[in-house]
Design a protein around this motif. Structure first.
Motif, PDB file in Angstrom:
ATOM      1  N   GLY A  51      56.020  49.342  45.853  1.00  0.00           N
ATOM      2  CA  GLY A  51      56.989  48.586  45.076  1.00  0.00           C
ATOM      3  C   GLY A  51      56.363  47.776  43.955  1.00  0.00           C
ATOM      4  O   GLY A  51      57.043  47.047  43.260  1.00  0.00           O
ATOM      5  N   LYS A  52      55.066  47.893  43.778  1.00  0.00           N
ATOM      6  CA  LYS A  52      54.362  47.133  42.733  1.00  0.00           C
ATOM      7  C   LYS A  52      53.437  48.094  42.005  1.00  0.00           C
ATOM      8  O   LYS A  52      52.746  48.882  42.628  1.00  0.00           O
ATOM      9  N   LYS A  53      53.467  48.047  40.686  1.00  0.00           N
ATOM     10  CA  LYS A  53      52.554  48.901  39.933  1.00  0.00           C
ATOM     11  C   LYS A  53      51.845  48.070  38.875  1.00  0.00           C
ATOM     12  O   LYS A  53      52.363  47.065  38.400  1.00  0.00           O
ATOM     13  N   PHE A  54      50.636  48.495  38.528  1.00  0.00           N
ATOM     14  CA  PHE A  54      49.853  47.791  37.521  1.00  0.00           C
ATOM     15  C   PHE A  54      50.318  48.228  36.135  1.00  0.00           C
ATOM     16  O   PHE A  54      50.514  49.399  35.875  1.00  0.00           O
ATOM     17  N   HIS A  55      50.493  47.267  35.251  1.00  0.00           N
ATOM     18  CA  HIS A  55      50.816  47.567  33.860  1.00  0.00           C
ATOM     19  C   HIS A  55      49.576  47.471  32.986  1.00  0.00           C
ATOM     20  O   HIS A  55      49.504  48.092  31.938  1.00  0.00           O
ATOM     21  N   ARG A  56      48.630  46.679  33.429  1.00  0.00           N
ATOM     22  CA  ARG A  56      47.409  46.505  32.646  1.00  0.00           C
ATOM     23  C   ARG A  56      46.287  46.114  33.599  1.00  0.00           C
ATOM     24  O   ARG A  56      46.472  45.282  34.466  1.00  0.00           O
ATOM     25  N   VAL A  57      45.121  46.733  33.403  1.00  0.00           N
ATOM     26  CA  VAL A  57      43.931  46.377  34.174  1.00  0.00           C
ATOM     27  C   VAL A  57      42.818  46.157  33.158  1.00  0.00           C
ATOM     28  O   VAL A  57      42.308  47.105  32.568  1.00  0.00           O
ATOM     29  N   GLU A  58      42.487  44.896  32.915  1.00  0.00           N
ATOM     30  CA  GLU A  58      41.453  44.584  31.930  1.00  0.00           C
ATOM     31  C   GLU A  58      40.181  44.069  32.573  1.00  0.00           C
ATOM     32  O   GLU A  58      39.121  44.123  31.967  1.00  0.00           O
ATOM     33  N   ARG A  59      40.287  43.540  33.786  1.00  0.00           N
ATOM     34  CA  ARG A  59      39.081  43.065  34.457  1.00  0.00           C
ATOM     35  C   ARG A  59      38.278  44.272  34.907  1.00  0.00           C
ATOM     36  O   ARG A  59      38.828  45.283  35.308  1.00  0.00           O
ATOM     37  N   ALA A  60      36.970  44.155  34.834  1.00  0.00           N
ATOM     38  CA  ALA A  60      36.097  45.268  35.197  1.00  0.00           C
ATOM     39  C   ALA A  60      35.802  45.242  36.687  1.00  0.00           C
ATOM     40  O   ALA A  60      35.690  44.179  37.298  1.00  0.00           O
ATOM     41  N   TYR A  61      35.692  46.417  37.263  1.00  0.00           N
ATOM     42  CA  TYR A  61      35.416  46.573  38.684  1.00  0.00           C
ATOM     43  C   TYR A  61      34.318  47.609  38.849  1.00  0.00           C
ATOM     44  O   TYR A  61      34.012  48.361  37.938  1.00  0.00           O
ATOM     45  N   GLY A  62      33.779  47.653  40.054  1.00  0.00           N
ATOM     46  CA  GLY A  62      32.794  48.676  40.374  1.00  0.00           C
ATOM     47  C   GLY A  62      31.453  48.075  40.720  1.00  0.00           C
ATOM     48  O   GLY A  62      31.294  46.866  40.859  1.00  0.00           O
ATOM     49  N   SER A  63      30.480  48.953  40.874  1.00  0.00           N
ATOM     50  CA  SER A  63      29.130  48.542  41.236  1.00  0.00           C
ATOM     51  C   SER A  63      28.413  47.963  40.029  1.00  0.00           C
ATOM     52  O   SER A  63      28.677  48.349  38.892  1.00  0.00           O
ATOM     53  N   PHE A  64      27.510  47.054  40.293  1.00  0.00           N
ATOM     54  CA  PHE A  64      26.675  46.501  39.231  1.00  0.00           C
ATOM     55  C   PHE A  64      25.275  46.275  39.786  1.00  0.00           C
ATOM     56  O   PHE A  64      25.074  46.185  41.002  1.00  0.00           O
ATOM     57  N   SER A  65      24.327  46.183  38.897  1.00  0.00           N
ATOM     58  CA  SER A  65      22.959  45.846  39.261  1.00  0.00           C
ATOM     59  C   SER A  65      22.305  45.197  38.049  1.00  0.00           C
ATOM     60  O   SER A  65      22.346  45.751  36.955  1.00  0.00           O
ATOM     61  N   ARG A  66      21.769  44.011  38.239  1.00  0.00           N
ATOM     62  CA  ARG A  66      21.036  43.305  37.185  1.00  0.00           C
ATOM     63  C   ARG A  66      19.620  43.096  37.679  1.00  0.00           C
ATOM     64  O   ARG A  66      19.412  42.683  38.819  1.00  0.00           O
ATOM     65  N   ALA A  67      18.634  43.375  36.854  1.00  0.00           N
ATOM     66  CA  ALA A  67      17.232  43.218  37.229  1.00  0.00           C
ATOM     67  C   ALA A  67      16.538  42.314  36.219  1.00  0.00           C
ATOM     68  O   ALA A  67      16.758  42.430  35.011  1.00  0.00           O
ATOM     69  N   PHE A  68      15.706  41.395  36.748  1.00  0.00           N
ATOM     70  CA  PHE A  68      14.996  40.434  35.910  1.00  0.00           C
ATOM     71  C   PHE A  68      13.522  40.435  36.301  1.00  0.00           C
ATOM     72  O   PHE A  68      13.202  40.301  37.485  1.00  0.00           O
ATOM     73  N   VAL A  69      12.644  40.577  35.329  1.00  0.00           N
ATOM     74  CA  VAL A  69      11.212  40.469  35.597  1.00  0.00           C
ATOM     75  C   VAL A  69      10.904  38.991  35.730  1.00  0.00           C
ATOM     76  O   VAL A  69      11.238  38.199  34.852  1.00  0.00           O
TER      77      VAL A  69
END
Length: 157
Positions: free
Chosen positions: A101-119
Protein backbone atom coordinates in the motif's frame (compact mmCIF):
# COMPACT_ATOMS: atom_id res chain seq x y z
CA UNK A 1 27.57 34.38 -45.17
CA UNK A 2 26.40 31.84 -47.74
CA UNK A 3 27.66 29.06 -45.46
CA UNK A 4 24.99 29.84 -42.84
CA UNK A 5 22.01 29.61 -45.19
CA UNK A 6 21.17 26.48 -47.16
CA UNK A 7 18.12 24.74 -48.52
CA UNK A 8 16.47 22.16 -46.30
CA UNK A 9 16.37 18.57 -47.59
CA UNK A 10 12.74 18.83 -48.73
CA UNK A 11 13.55 21.97 -50.69
CA UNK A 12 10.71 23.83 -48.99
CA UNK A 13 12.47 27.05 -48.12
CA UNK A 14 15.60 28.40 -46.56
CA UNK A 15 17.13 26.86 -43.44
CA UNK A 16 17.83 29.44 -40.75
CA UNK A 17 19.85 28.11 -37.79
CA UNK A 18 19.12 31.22 -35.73
CA UNK A 19 15.37 30.69 -36.07
CA UNK A 20 15.81 27.09 -34.90
CA UNK A 21 17.84 28.26 -31.88
CA UNK A 22 15.10 30.75 -31.02
CA UNK A 23 12.46 28.01 -31.26
CA UNK A 24 14.54 25.76 -29.00
CA UNK A 25 14.93 28.59 -26.47
CA UNK A 26 11.14 29.08 -26.44
CA UNK A 27 10.54 25.35 -25.90
CA UNK A 28 13.04 25.27 -23.02
CA UNK A 29 11.40 28.34 -21.45
CA UNK A 30 8.00 26.65 -21.61
CA UNK A 31 9.38 23.67 -19.66
CA UNK A 32 10.18 25.93 -16.69
CA UNK A 33 6.61 27.19 -16.64
CA UNK A 34 5.19 23.70 -15.99
CA UNK A 35 4.95 22.16 -12.52
CA UNK A 36 7.90 19.89 -11.75
CA UNK A 37 5.72 16.76 -11.47
CA UNK A 38 4.95 17.00 -15.17
CA UNK A 39 8.63 16.92 -16.07
CA UNK A 40 9.21 13.54 -14.46
CA UNK A 41 7.97 10.48 -16.26
CA UNK A 42 5.95 8.08 -14.07
CA UNK A 43 8.25 5.30 -15.24
CA UNK A 44 11.34 7.24 -14.13
CA UNK A 45 13.97 4.69 -13.18
CA UNK A 46 15.16 4.79 -9.59
CA UNK A 47 18.94 4.68 -9.68
CA UNK A 48 20.92 4.34 -6.50
CA UNK A 49 24.04 6.42 -6.24
CA UNK A 50 27.27 4.93 -5.01
CA UNK A 51 27.58 5.80 -1.37
CA UNK A 52 30.80 7.11 0.13
CA UNK A 53 30.42 8.43 3.68
CA UNK A 54 32.00 11.82 4.31
CA UNK A 55 35.05 11.93 6.58
CA UNK A 56 36.94 14.53 8.62
CA UNK A 57 40.46 13.88 9.92
CA UNK A 58 41.99 16.08 12.61
CA UNK A 59 45.23 15.97 14.59
CA UNK A 60 46.36 17.26 17.96
CA UNK A 61 49.35 16.53 20.20
CA UNK A 62 47.75 13.32 21.50
CA UNK A 63 46.77 11.74 18.19
CA UNK A 64 44.49 11.73 15.18
CA UNK A 65 40.70 11.64 15.01
CA UNK A 66 38.81 10.24 12.02
CA UNK A 67 35.07 11.06 11.95
CA UNK A 68 32.70 9.50 9.43
CA UNK A 69 29.05 10.42 8.90
CA UNK A 70 26.95 7.24 8.86
CA UNK A 71 23.35 8.43 9.21
CA UNK A 72 20.71 5.78 9.62
CA UNK A 73 23.22 3.05 10.45
CA UNK A 74 23.71 0.99 13.60
CA UNK A 75 26.99 0.20 15.33
CA UNK A 76 26.68 -3.47 14.34
CA UNK A 77 26.57 -2.55 10.63
CA UNK A 78 30.01 -0.91 10.70
CA UNK A 79 33.39 -2.65 10.66
CA UNK A 80 36.69 -0.95 11.52
CA UNK A 81 39.99 -2.71 10.86
CA UNK A 82 43.69 -1.85 10.69
CA UNK A 83 46.21 -3.77 8.62
CA UNK A 84 49.64 -2.85 7.25
CA UNK A 85 49.28 0.82 8.18
CA UNK A 86 45.84 1.19 6.56
CA UNK A 87 42.70 1.96 8.56
CA UNK A 88 39.59 0.60 6.80
CA UNK A 89 36.00 1.46 7.66
CA UNK A 90 33.35 -0.55 5.85
CA UNK A 91 29.70 -1.49 6.11
CA UNK A 92 26.39 -1.50 4.35
CA UNK A 93 23.36 0.76 4.56
CA UNK A 94 20.36 -1.26 3.44
CA UNK A 95 17.54 0.10 1.30
CA UNK A 96 14.22 0.33 3.10
CA UNK A 97 11.74 -2.23 1.80
CA UNK A 98 8.49 -1.10 0.22
CA UNK A 99 5.49 -1.87 2.36
CA UNK A 100 2.13 -2.96 0.99
CA UNK A 101 0.00 0.00 0.00
CA UNK A 102 3.03 2.30 -0.04
CA UNK A 103 5.31 3.04 -2.96
CA UNK A 104 8.43 5.17 -3.30
CA UNK A 105 8.16 8.25 -5.51
CA UNK A 106 11.75 9.32 -5.07
CA UNK A 107 14.88 7.71 -3.64
CA UNK A 108 17.76 10.17 -3.38
CA UNK A 109 19.64 8.85 -0.37
CA UNK A 110 22.40 6.44 -1.30
CA UNK A 111 22.41 2.86 -0.08
CA UNK A 112 24.64 -0.15 -0.38
CA UNK A 113 28.09 -1.28 0.66
CA UNK A 114 30.89 1.16 1.26
CA UNK A 115 34.55 0.99 2.19
CA UNK A 116 36.85 3.88 3.09
CA UNK A 117 40.58 3.32 3.59
CA UNK A 118 43.06 5.74 5.18
CA UNK A 119 46.84 5.38 5.36
CA UNK A 120 47.77 6.13 8.93
CA UNK A 121 51.04 7.75 10.02
CA UNK A 122 53.79 5.60 11.52
CA UNK A 123 53.58 7.39 14.87
CA UNK A 124 50.16 5.82 15.65
CA UNK A 125 50.04 3.12 18.33
CA UNK A 126 47.93 0.50 16.53
CA UNK A 127 46.95 -1.55 19.57
CA UNK A 128 45.45 1.52 21.28
CA UNK A 129 43.11 2.56 18.45
CA UNK A 130 39.61 3.18 19.79
CA UNK A 131 36.32 3.52 17.87
CA UNK A 132 33.01 4.93 19.13
CA UNK A 133 29.67 5.21 17.35
CA UNK A 134 27.19 7.85 18.51
CA UNK A 135 24.23 9.53 16.79
CA UNK A 136 25.22 8.40 13.30
CA UNK A 137 28.84 9.51 13.60
CA UNK A 138 31.75 7.08 13.87
CA UNK A 139 34.82 8.45 15.70
CA UNK A 140 38.09 6.54 15.41
CA UNK A 141 40.81 7.74 17.80
CA UNK A 142 44.37 7.02 16.70
CA UNK A 143 46.75 7.83 19.58
CA UNK A 144 50.33 8.88 18.92
CA UNK A 145 53.18 7.01 20.55
CA UNK A 146 55.41 8.60 23.21
CA UNK A 147 58.25 9.01 20.73
CA UNK A 148 56.00 11.16 18.50
CA UNK A 149 55.12 13.72 21.16
CA UNK A 150 57.13 16.94 21.23
CA UNK A 151 59.79 17.03 23.87
CA UNK A 152 61.66 20.01 25.23
CA UNK A 153 65.37 19.43 25.68
CA UNK A 154 67.21 21.49 28.21
CA UNK A 155 70.39 23.09 26.91
CA UNK A 156 73.20 22.79 29.43
CA UNK A 157 76.21 24.93 29.38
Amino acid sequence: MNGLVRRNPAGLGVWDPFRELDEMRKRMASLWERPLELLEAPSERMELAEWRPLADITEDEKGYLVKLELPGMKREEVKVSMESGVLTVSGERKLEKEEKGKKFHRVERAYGSFSRAFVIPEDVVADKIDAQFKEGVLEVHLPKGEHAKPKTIEVKG
